[in-house]
Design an enzyme around this catalytic site. Structure first.
Site, PDB file in Angstrom:
ATOM      1  N   LYS A  49       0.829  -1.207   0.000  1.00  0.00           N
ATOM      2  CA  LYS A  49       0.000   0.000   0.000  1.00  0.00           C
ATOM      3  C   LYS A  49       0.864   1.258   0.000  1.00  0.00           C
ATOM      4  O   LYS A  49       0.580   2.225  -0.717  1.00  0.00           O
ATOM      5  CB  LYS A  49      -0.927  -0.009   1.224  1.00  0.00           C
ATOM      6  CG  LYS A  49      -2.036  -1.048   1.140  1.00  0.00           C
ATOM      7  CD  LYS A  49      -2.732  -1.243   2.479  1.00  0.00           C
ATOM      8  CE  LYS A  49      -3.766  -2.353   2.378  1.00  0.00           C
ATOM      9  NZ  LYS A  49      -4.369  -2.700   3.676  1.00  0.00           N
ATOM     10  N   GLN A  93      -4.929  -1.046   9.766  1.00  0.00           N
ATOM     11  CA  GLN A  93      -4.708  -2.378   9.220  1.00  0.00           C
ATOM     12  C   GLN A  93      -5.219  -3.449  10.189  1.00  0.00           C
ATOM     13  O   GLN A  93      -4.872  -3.452  11.366  1.00  0.00           O
ATOM     14  CB  GLN A  93      -3.215  -2.593   8.947  1.00  0.00           C
ATOM     15  CG  GLN A  93      -2.871  -3.938   8.347  1.00  0.00           C
ATOM     16  CD  GLN A  93      -3.411  -4.113   6.933  1.00  0.00           C
ATOM     17  OE1 GLN A  93      -3.359  -3.178   6.126  1.00  0.00           O
ATOM     18  NE2 GLN A  93      -3.916  -5.291   6.639  1.00  0.00           N
ATOM     19  N   ASP A 116     -11.260   3.177   4.287  1.00  0.00           N
ATOM     20  CA  ASP A 116     -11.749   1.808   4.080  1.00  0.00           C
ATOM     21  C   ASP A 116     -13.271   1.721   4.017  1.00  0.00           C
ATOM     22  O   ASP A 116     -13.814   0.672   3.668  1.00  0.00           O
ATOM     23  CB  ASP A 116     -11.243   0.901   5.210  1.00  0.00           C
ATOM     24  CG  ASP A 116      -9.955   0.181   4.843  1.00  0.00           C
ATOM     25  OD1 ASP A 116      -9.749  -0.095   3.646  1.00  0.00           O
ATOM     26  OD2 ASP A 116      -9.173  -0.130   5.752  1.00  0.00           O
TER      27      ASP A 116
END
Length: 280
Positions: A49, A93, A116
């Site tokens: 990422k 994460q 997200d």
């Protein structure tokens, strides 16, 4: 002949487009990734990422926290990033270390920085068919892949294997909003093959190798494999028995090279969209 849905090529096209847009901006989008603990798979994902964010021209920051990080320490970092004008997207994460519960933190991220799309406000907007600030990256990438290959969604029978908050549930909302008829199956579902064989589009996100076999597929169906599993030879595999299914399916995603690259591309797209929202 079965069409392979090439997520890698499409993602590269999307990322090139994002890079071009960013080069014309007066300020750079900022993505902050929080990595708590020592999960090897998470470390690989985060490096990927970070690399893509830098390639796109973003300001990318990774905050690595120890395995024994306290709830208070993690909340303090999230609050700091919420207040940071240079941070447009915050990604926590998952999974977190075992002593921490994800739901204690995901709803503390500013919904307008929730890259997200997991915040209850964004999840609620998605299920109400209102525009969330961000749509979860994997479901968004799957729909983009279907659209790229002109696979019709409206009026089609879609079966999703897996009911997670990350893929199954938000994907069901996205597809319902596009007028598909959606069925979610899971570990307690009975007569699974009878249900999957009715699917025009079958999406599997269970993380169980070869869970989907050729006897579960309707001829000509689009089969989307979200699973990522390492086999005994350390090779990546998916939920779908690719070699057995590919001659029956009309469309199929490979693992790797299908859904995975699309997820990363949608993360970058979400970051850019949040930057334009926050700076606009």
């Amino acid at each position: 002949m079965t069409v392979i849905l090439d997520g890698k090529t499409l993602s590269e096209k999307i990322l090139d487009n994002i890079k071009q847009k960013v080069s014309n901006l007066n300020s750079k989008p900022g993505l902050a990734v929080i990595l708590a603990g020592n999960n090897p798979a998470s470390e690989v994902y985060v490096r990927n990422k970070e690399k893509q964010a830098q390639n796109a021209g973003f300001n990318s920051s990774v905050y690595k926290l120890p395995e024994n990080v306290t709830k208070e320490e993690l909340l303090n970092l999230i609050n700091k990033l919420n207040d940071d004008e240079k941070t447009d997207g915050i990604l926590l994460q998952l999974p977190l270390p075992k002593h921490l519960a994800a739901y204690d933190f995901l709803d503390k991220i500013d919904p307008k920085k929730d890259v997200d799309g997991f915040h209850p406000i964004n999840a609620g907007k998605l299920f109400l068919n209102e525009k969330p600030y961000a749509i979860p990256c994997t479901p968004k990438g799957i729909v983009r892949l279907l659209d790229e290959y002109k696979i019709q969604i409206e009026g089609k029978n879609v079966v999703i294997a897996g009911r997670s908050n990350i893929v199954g549930k938000p994907l069901s909302a996205l597809l319902l909003n596009r007028s598909a008829t959606v069925t979610i199956v899971h570990s307690k579902t009975k007569n699974l093959p009878e249900i999957t064989k009715k699917a025009d589009i079958l999406i599997s996100a269970t993380g169980k190798k070869n869970m989907i076999t050729k006897d579960m597929i309707k001829k000509g169906a689009a089969v989307i494999d979200v699973g990522i599993i390492r086999d005994e030879n350390n090779k990546l595999r998916g939920d779908v028995d690719f070699n057995g299914v590919k001659d029956i399916a009309g469309f199929i995603t490979p693992v790797p090279g299908g859904v995975g690259p699309m997820t990363i591309a949608m993360l970058m797209e979400n970051t850019l969209e949040l930057h334009l929202l926050n700076k606009g």
